[in-house]
Structure formats: structure tokens, C-alpha cells
Design an enzyme around this catalytic site. Structure first.
Site, PDB file in Angstrom:
ATOM      1  N   HIS A   1     -32.255  66.323  23.579  1.00  0.00           N
ATOM      2  CA  HIS A   1     -31.436  67.302  24.302  1.00  0.00           C
ATOM      3  C   HIS A   1     -32.282  67.732  25.411  1.00  0.00           C
ATOM      4  CE1 HIS A   1     -28.514  70.211  25.178  1.00  0.00           C
ATOM      5  NE2 HIS A   1     -29.128  71.280  24.846  1.00  0.00           N
TER       6      HIS A   1
ATOM      7  N   HIS B   1     -31.047  68.484  19.435  1.00  0.00           N
ATOM      8  CA  HIS B   1     -29.994  69.612  19.455  1.00  0.00           C
ATOM      9  C   HIS B   1     -29.327  69.223  18.202  1.00  0.00           C
ATOM     10  CE1 HIS B   1     -26.501  72.449  19.674  1.00  0.00           C
ATOM     11  NE2 HIS B   1     -27.185  72.622  21.045  1.00  0.00           N
TER      12      HIS B   1
ATOM     13  N   GLU C   1     -27.772  83.480  20.446  1.00  0.00           N
ATOM     14  CA  GLU C   1     -27.975  81.863  20.248  1.00  0.00           C
ATOM     15  C   GLU C   1     -29.253  81.732  19.263  1.00  0.00           C
ATOM     16  OE1 GLU C   1     -28.016  79.205  23.523  1.00  0.00           O
ATOM     17  OE2 GLU C   1     -25.853  79.976  24.304  1.00  0.00           O
TER      18      GLU C   1
ATOM     19  N   ARG D   1     -34.044  75.674  17.206  1.00  0.00           N
ATOM     20  CA  ARG D   1     -33.470  74.477  17.058  1.00  0.00           C
ATOM     21  C   ARG D   1     -34.166  73.333  16.230  1.00  0.00           C
ATOM     22  NH1 ARG D   1     -30.838  73.810  23.003  1.00  0.00           N
ATOM     23  NH2 ARG D   1     -29.218  75.378  22.497  1.00  0.00           N
TER      24      ARG D   1
ATOM     25  N   ARG E   1     -37.846  74.821  22.856  1.00  0.00           N
ATOM     26  CA  ARG E   1     -37.228  75.475  23.920  1.00  0.00           C
ATOM     27  C   ARG E   1     -36.522  76.534  23.377  1.00  0.00           C
ATOM     28  NH1 ARG E   1     -32.250  74.988  27.234  1.00  0.00           N
ATOM     29  NH2 ARG E   1     -31.775  73.601  25.509  1.00  0.00           N
TER      30      ARG E   1
HETATM   31  C1  FAD Z   1     -24.984  69.385  27.171  1.00  0.00           C
HETATM   32  C2  FAD Z   1     -26.246  69.838  27.621  1.00  0.00           C
HETATM   33  C3  FAD Z   1     -25.894  71.399  27.464  1.00  0.00           C
HETATM   34  C4  FAD Z   1     -26.808  72.195  27.914  1.00  0.00           C
HETATM   35  N1  FAD Z   1     -26.691  73.556  27.746  1.00  0.00           N
HETATM   36  C5  FAD Z   1     -27.623  74.579  28.395  1.00  0.00           C
HETATM   37  C6  FAD Z   1     -27.508  75.812  28.266  1.00  0.00           C
HETATM   38  O1  FAD Z   1     -26.656  76.306  27.861  1.00  0.00           O
HETATM   39  N2  FAD Z   1     -28.520  76.795  28.875  1.00  0.00           N
HETATM   40  C7  FAD Z   1     -29.457  76.205  29.463  1.00  0.00           C
HETATM   41  O2  FAD Z   1     -30.446  77.164  29.976  1.00  0.00           O
HETATM   42  N3  FAD Z   1     -29.839  75.040  29.564  1.00  0.00           N
HETATM   43  C8  FAD Z   1     -28.784  74.198  28.807  1.00  0.00           C
HETATM   44  N4  FAD Z   1     -29.117  72.656  28.867  1.00  0.00           N
HETATM   45  C9  FAD Z   1     -30.435  72.157  29.483  1.00  0.00           C
HETATM   46  C10 FAD Z   1     -30.311  72.369  31.071  1.00  0.00           C
HETATM   47  O3  FAD Z   1     -28.979  72.039  31.684  1.00  0.00           O
HETATM   48  C11 FAD Z   1     -31.292  71.559  32.058  1.00  0.00           C
HETATM   49  O4  FAD Z   1     -32.541  71.622  31.544  1.00  0.00           O
HETATM   50  C12 FAD Z   1     -31.357  71.990  33.473  1.00  0.00           C
HETATM   51  O5  FAD Z   1     -30.067  72.417  33.835  1.00  0.00           O
HETATM   52  C13 FAD Z   1     -32.335  71.034  34.262  1.00  0.00           C
HETATM   53  O6  FAD Z   1     -31.813  71.221  35.503  1.00  0.00           O
HETATM   54  P1  FAD Z   1     -32.759  70.493  36.581  1.00  0.00           P
HETATM   55  O7  FAD Z   1     -32.100  70.893  38.085  1.00  0.00           O
HETATM   56  O8  FAD Z   1     -34.212  70.265  36.476  1.00  0.00           O
HETATM   57  O9  FAD Z   1     -32.069  68.922  36.273  1.00  0.00           O
HETATM   58  P2  FAD Z   1     -30.534  68.369  36.357  1.00  0.00           P
HETATM   59  O10 FAD Z   1     -29.655  69.152  36.290  1.00  0.00           O
HETATM   60  O11 FAD Z   1     -30.593  67.226  35.229  1.00  0.00           O
HETATM   61  O12 FAD Z   1     -30.536  67.546  37.629  1.00  0.00           O
HETATM   62  C14 FAD Z   1     -31.275  66.461  38.119  1.00  0.00           C
HETATM   63  C15 FAD Z   1     -31.071  65.924  39.469  1.00  0.00           C
HETATM   64  O13 FAD Z   1     -31.664  64.847  39.990  1.00  0.00           O
HETATM   65  C16 FAD Z   1     -31.121  63.784  40.364  1.00  0.00           C
HETATM   66  N5  FAD Z   1     -32.124  62.656  40.391  1.00  0.00           N
HETATM   67  C17 FAD Z   1     -32.534  61.911  39.354  1.00  0.00           C
HETATM   68  N6  FAD Z   1     -33.285  61.026  39.568  1.00  0.00           N
HETATM   69  C18 FAD Z   1     -33.301  60.857  40.899  1.00  0.00           C
HETATM   70  C19 FAD Z   1     -34.053  60.035  41.963  1.00  0.00           C
HETATM   71  N7  FAD Z   1     -34.811  59.008  41.565  1.00  0.00           N
HETATM   72  N8  FAD Z   1     -33.452  60.177  42.976  1.00  0.00           N
HETATM   73  C20 FAD Z   1     -32.848  61.082  43.720  1.00  0.00           C
HETATM   74  N9  FAD Z   1     -32.210  61.928  42.660  1.00  0.00           N
HETATM   75  C21 FAD Z   1     -32.628  61.917  41.421  1.00  0.00           C
HETATM   76  C22 FAD Z   1     -29.962  63.742  39.445  1.00  0.00           C
HETATM   77  O14 FAD Z   1     -29.073  62.544  40.145  1.00  0.00           O
HETATM   78  C23 FAD Z   1     -29.557  65.078  39.285  1.00  0.00           C
HETATM   79  O15 FAD Z   1     -28.676  65.585  40.503  1.00  0.00           O
HETATM   80  C24 FAD Z   1     -28.280  71.708  28.591  1.00  0.00           C
HETATM   81  C25 FAD Z   1     -28.330  70.521  28.698  1.00  0.00           C
HETATM   82  C26 FAD Z   1     -27.365  69.327  28.503  1.00  0.00           C
HETATM   83  C27 FAD Z   1     -27.509  68.136  28.629  1.00  0.00           C
END
Ligand code: FAD
Length: 488
Positions: free
Chosen positions: A324, A228, A112, A267, A359
Site C-alpha cells: 500500500h 494494508h 483510524e 496497520r 506509516r
Molecule cells: C488506494 C489508496 C488509498 C490511500 N488512502 C490514503 C488516505 O486516506 N490518506 C493518506 O494520507 N494517504 C492515503 N494513501 C497514500 C497517499 O495517497 C499517497 O501516499 C500520496 O498521495 C502520494 O502523493 P504523491 O504526490 O507523492 O504521489 P502520487 O499521488 O502517486 O503522484 C505521482 C505522480 O507522479 C507521476 N509520475 C510518476 N513517474 C513519473 C515520471 N517518470 N515522469 C513524469 N511523471 C511521473 C504520476 O503520473 C503521478 O502524477 C492512499 C494510497 C492508496 C493507493
């Protein structure tokens, strides 16, 4: 006296990892929808970065991360997190994540942008769903984790000393509940939904940043957000993502039919190049037609494009940059502790220093696992002391929920209209290119609405962008004179 339960907010990869790593003590896992709903983690296509091939090393991974982040990251944090990446992938293998394999049985590694080696472990192009599902299974198999779905945290509660003393939760039926707690893990993900053009779930509204900032937690680098370069430019919200791995596999970017950029640069560079072409009135497309077996290797992309009437094997795919990822967030130390006693932040809502000003692709699933585990062990071992490792927030950033609209425009309680205005405001003021007067107008426009969490988060972002007049990484000020860190 029995200890109050550890509270984890959010069921993306960070929250799930933390809940799983809470071990025999366990925790209460509060999440806004059903388990993993609304989690960007499940949308990740590319995968998780780790130096696993014989020609790679964790030092090279660290160097690439540092370089992609415009040398603005925290070098010690970068070394620490990239250093454990191979072990994280081994852990995920133990949890039975079905990573793609090379013919010799080793994990297949994709290339990537910004990576000097092929180092992205992936499960087809639905890597995030595979990794998150495995971690969710592990959590569901742990009876000591009390999973409470459809529990949206609406407020963090702090006592007179400023320490966390509970959370306010809105249940599915709309009723509010207060859960007393002195250890809270914020794992609420990113804030891309605050922009009109985004690849994020539309529920990713930066609520974690707002909740934390209201109890006085320090936030940093909120203006450092990643666009992105290849969101599929069709009328869908959120915009479908064309994974960077397509470019790694040989897809080209074309502007009015001609190549114009090295597609595998970091990016921020590619997004700015695409933006420049678009603002000059050209059409920018991704050409993935030359990739061998593209629809088989990228089935999620094939489905996403087909849903918009496009065929990845035959059509040029129109693209534009879309919000993104958020590099900034709640400022934390190595164990995820914020400036507020009792409040940890993990995953995308946190600002760890790993990403600097841009990132490196596929470093965020890695960060979610590493920070989730580290914070869980710290919270389990915690005995009540909270030495200051993160400086306190400046008082100018702290606003309460009772701050009401003071002037025209949508009222703070008119949620959907206000959100549409917030998204339009950030899109125009905090896009790929920014300038002082537009940012000042955005801050002024948002300020009357800071009683609303989305508007408050957007106001903090616009303020932060305004306060940083020099360009660095993904923060590109057209009125910038000198790069940040260079003095006249
Ligand atoms: C389309 C896309 C593709 C991506 N591809 C990649 C990749 O290939 N590799 C990579 O490393 N990263 C990638 N990323 C980034 C990566 O997915 C995220 O940065 C990472 O998964 C974030 O994880 P997290 O657990 O912090 O948050 P999230 O996975 O977003 O989870 C947040 C959680 O908090 C909950 N929540 C939010 N507010 C509240 C509240 N007030 N009360 C209770 N619950 C709440 C939500 O419902 C959810 O369950 C991508 C992102 C996107 C959008």
C-alpha cells in the site's frame, strides 16, 4: 542571465502543491499522463490527519505517529509535520476542499487505526480526489505554471561535479527531449505496482527512486513498506481498498467467522495478524454490515464492492494484505534536499523520517502538502550552495541504465515479461514476512536486469530488506533474532 526554470516531476498532491507554491516565479510541471492521472493521491479514501478537535493536540498526533512507526521515525520531523497539520487543513479549506462537516459546522473527524483521537478530516470516502482536484484547480489557475502532460521523465542528467543539469523526457509520440535544469523536484509517488498484490496504481513502479539512485542519490528504508490489511481479495489488479475508516466506524475482521485481532491497532500489526490466519488456511473477511448507513457513508466502497458482485450492506468481504505505501525512498532533509545538488524529493518518493517503520494512517497526504510547500520555497530562494545535509549514497547501490542482462530469464528490454517477474519476485520475497535466503535469491534474480528502472528499484528494495536482518515495524524477518537497535 535568466534563471533556468524549476522542474517539477509528477502531478499527485506533492507535485501539485509544489507547483502551486512556486509562486510568481512558477515552474514547468512534467507529468506522465494527463494531469493527476496515475496519482495515488486521487485514490485516497480516508483523508488527512490533523489534530483539530478540542480533546486533541499536535503533541498527541506526534506521539501516535512515533508509536505507530515503531519508534523508528525522526522525532524532530514528526513534531514539525504533525505540528503544522491543522494549518494545512485550513489551507485546504481555503482552496474549497469540501470536507464533511459535523452538525455544529466543524470539520467531521474520523477515527483510524493507531490514532488515539478522531482526527482524520475527510470528504466522504473520496478525500484524495477532492483534495487533489482542489490543488489541481489552483495550479491550472496559475499562469506561471507550465503544465506539460504526457511527458514521462526517463532520465535525470548530472554534470561532471554530480549536480543536476537537466532531465530527459519521453513525449506522447515517443520522441525524447532534454530540458536543461539545475533545480528538479521529484514528486513521482510510490512503488506499490512492483508487487503483484497492491492497492497502488499499476504505474507506481518506483521510477523516481530509480531515476534518483542512478545519479547517485542516497535512498533509505526501501524495505520499509506498508501492507494494508484490508484489500478486497478479488481477482483485480490493483486490488480495491477497503478503507481503514470502515474499521474506525465499527467494521470487524473475522477469520472463519470469529474475531481474532483488535482492528484498530497500527496497520503492520493488523496486516501480520491477517496474514497469519491466511497462511493457516482460514478465510478472513471484513464485516461492515453493522455500520449504520454504511453505503451512504462509504459510497466509494459500496461502488468498489458492487463492481465485484458484493454488497457491503449484506455480504462479508474477503480481504488480504496488499502493498500500500512506501515509508522509505530518496533520503531528504527538512527542505526536501537529497544528497545530489539540485535534486529535491517530496511526497511518497521521499524518505523524510515521518513514518519510521510503519506509516500512521492518513499521514501521507499531509506529508505531500508539507514537503511540497517547503521544497518549493527552498528551491525558489536557492542561490546555488548545497551544503551536505544528507550523506552520499554508497557506490554499491548505483547502477547505470546501460547495465544489461548478464544471465537467463527475461531480457531487460522485454518490459512486460520482466515486470511480471519483478512483481512475482517482490511478492514472494518482500511480503508481510521475509527471510534471508529468499531475499538473497530475489537480489540474485533481479541483479541482471538493473538496466530496467522497475527491476532496479525492486533490486534496491530486496537489497535493503536483506541488509536489515532484524524485525522492525512492517519489516518482519522470520529469521530475525533481536529487534533492530537492541544489541546482545
Ligand atoms: C488506494 C489508496 C488509498 C490511500 N488512502 C490514503 C488516505 O486516506 N490518506 C493518506 O494520507 N494517504 C492515503 N494513501 C497514500 C497517499 O495517497 C499517497 O501516499 C500520496 O498521495 C502520494 O502523493 P504523491 O504526490 O507523492 O504521489 P502520487 O499521488 O502517486 O503522484 C505521482 C505522480 O507522479 C507521476 N509520475 C510518476 N513517474 C513519473 C515520471 N517518470 N515522469 C513524469 N511523471 C511521473 C504520476 O503520473 C503521478 O502524477 C492512499 C494510497 C492508496 C493507493
Amino acid at each position: 542571465m535568466a534563471r533556468r526554470p524549476l522542474i517539477v516531476i509528477g502531478s499527485g498532491l506533492a507535485g501539485l502543491t509544489c507547483a502551486w507554491a512556486s509562486g510568481p516565479e512558477g515552474c514547468i510541471l512534467l507529468t506522465a499522463g494527463a494531469l493527476t492521472d496515475g496519482a495515488a493521491s486521487t485514490w485516497a479514501q480516508g483523508g488527512i490527519a490533523a489534530a483539530l478537535s478540542p480533546d486533541d493536540s499536535t503533541a498527541l498526533h506526534a506521539e501516535d505517529t512515533w508509536r505507530a512507526g515503531a519508534f523508528a521515525g525522526d522525532r524532530a520531523v514528526i513534531d514539525r509535520i504533525t505540528g503544522v497539520a491543522p494549518e494545512v487543513v485550513r489551507l485546504l479549506v481555503e482552496l474549497e476542499v469540501p470536507f464533511d462537516r459535523a452538525p455544529d459546522g466543524s470539520i467531521d473527524l474520523a477515527l483510524e487505526g493507531g490514532h488515539s483521537r478522531s482526527r482524520v478530516a475527510h470528504a466522504g470516502d473520496h478525500s484524495g480526489a477532492a483534495v487533489t482536484a482542489a490543488m489541481a484547480q489552483a495550479v491550472l489557475a496559475a499562469p506561471q505554471v507550465d503544465v506539460r502532460e504526457h511527458h514521462t521523465v526517463t532520465r535525470l542528467l548530472a554534470d561532471a561535479s554530480g549536480a543536476i543539469c537537466g532531465v530527459e523526457v519521453r513525449r506522447r509520440d515517443g520522441s525524447l527531449e532534454v530540458i536543461p535544469a539545475d533545480r528538479v523536484m521529484l514528486a513521482t509517488g510510490g512503488m506499490g505496482g512492483l508487487w503483484a498484490h497492491t492497492t497502488n496504481p499499476t504505474t507506481a513502479l518506483g521510477q523516481g527512486v530509480a531515476l534518483a539512485a542512478r545519479v547517485g542519490a542516497r535512498t533509505d528504508d526501501l524495505h520499509l513498506v506498508q501492507f494494508h490489511p484490508t484489500a478486497l481479495d478479488v481477482a483485480r489488479d490493483p486490488m480495491p481498498l477497503l478503507t481503514e475508516a470502515l474499521r474506525g466506524a465499527g467494521a470487524h475482521l473475522l477469520s472463519d467467522g470469529a474475531r481474532f485481532v483488535d482492528e484498530l491497532q497500527p496497520r503492520d500489526v493488523v496486516a501480520a495478524a491477517v496474514w497469519e490466519q491466511l497462511t493457516e488456511g482460514r478465510t478472513v473477511c471484513l464485516d461492515a454490515r453493522g455500520i449504520d448507513r454504511v453505503a451512504t457513508r462509504f459510497p466509494a466502497v459500496a461502488d468498489l464492492t458492487a463492481a465485484s458482485g458484493l454488497d457491503v450492506t449484506r455480504d462479508l468481504l474477503p480481504v488480504r494484505p496488499a502493498l500500500h505505501y512506501s515509508m522509505g525512498g530518496v533520503t531528504v532533509d527538512d527542505t526536501g534536499r537529497s544528497s545530489v545538488p539540485g535534486l529535491w524529493a517530496i511526497g511518497e518518493v521521499s524518505r523524510t523520517g515521518l513514518h519510521g517503520a510503519n506509516r500512521l494512517a492518513s499521514n501521507s497526504l499531509l506529508e505531500a502538502v508539507v514537503t511540497g510547500r517547503a521544497a518549493a520555497s527552498d528551491a525558489i530562494a536557492w542561490s546555488g550552495a548545497w551544503p551536505r545535509t544528507v550523506e552520499p549514497a554508497g557506490p554499491a547501490t548505483i547502477r547505470s541504465r546501460t547495465d544489461r542482462a548478464r544471465s537467463g530469464g527475461a531480457r531487460s528490454d522485454d518490459g512486460s515479461l520482466l515486470l511480471a517477474q519483478v512483481r512475482e519476485t517482490l511478492d514472494s520475497a518482500c511480503g508481510v514476512l521475509r527471510d534471508g535466503p529468499t531475499l538473497q535469491a530475489a537480489v540474485d534474480r533481479l541483479e541482471p536486469h538493473v538496466g530496467n528502472d522497475a527491476a532496479y528499484a525492486a533490486w534496491l528494495i530486496a537489497r535493503s530488506a536483506l541488509a536489515h536482518p532484524a524485525s522492525v515495524g512492517a519489516h518482519r524477518r522470520t529469521d530475525s533474532v533481536l529487534p533492530e537497535g537492541v544489541s546482545a
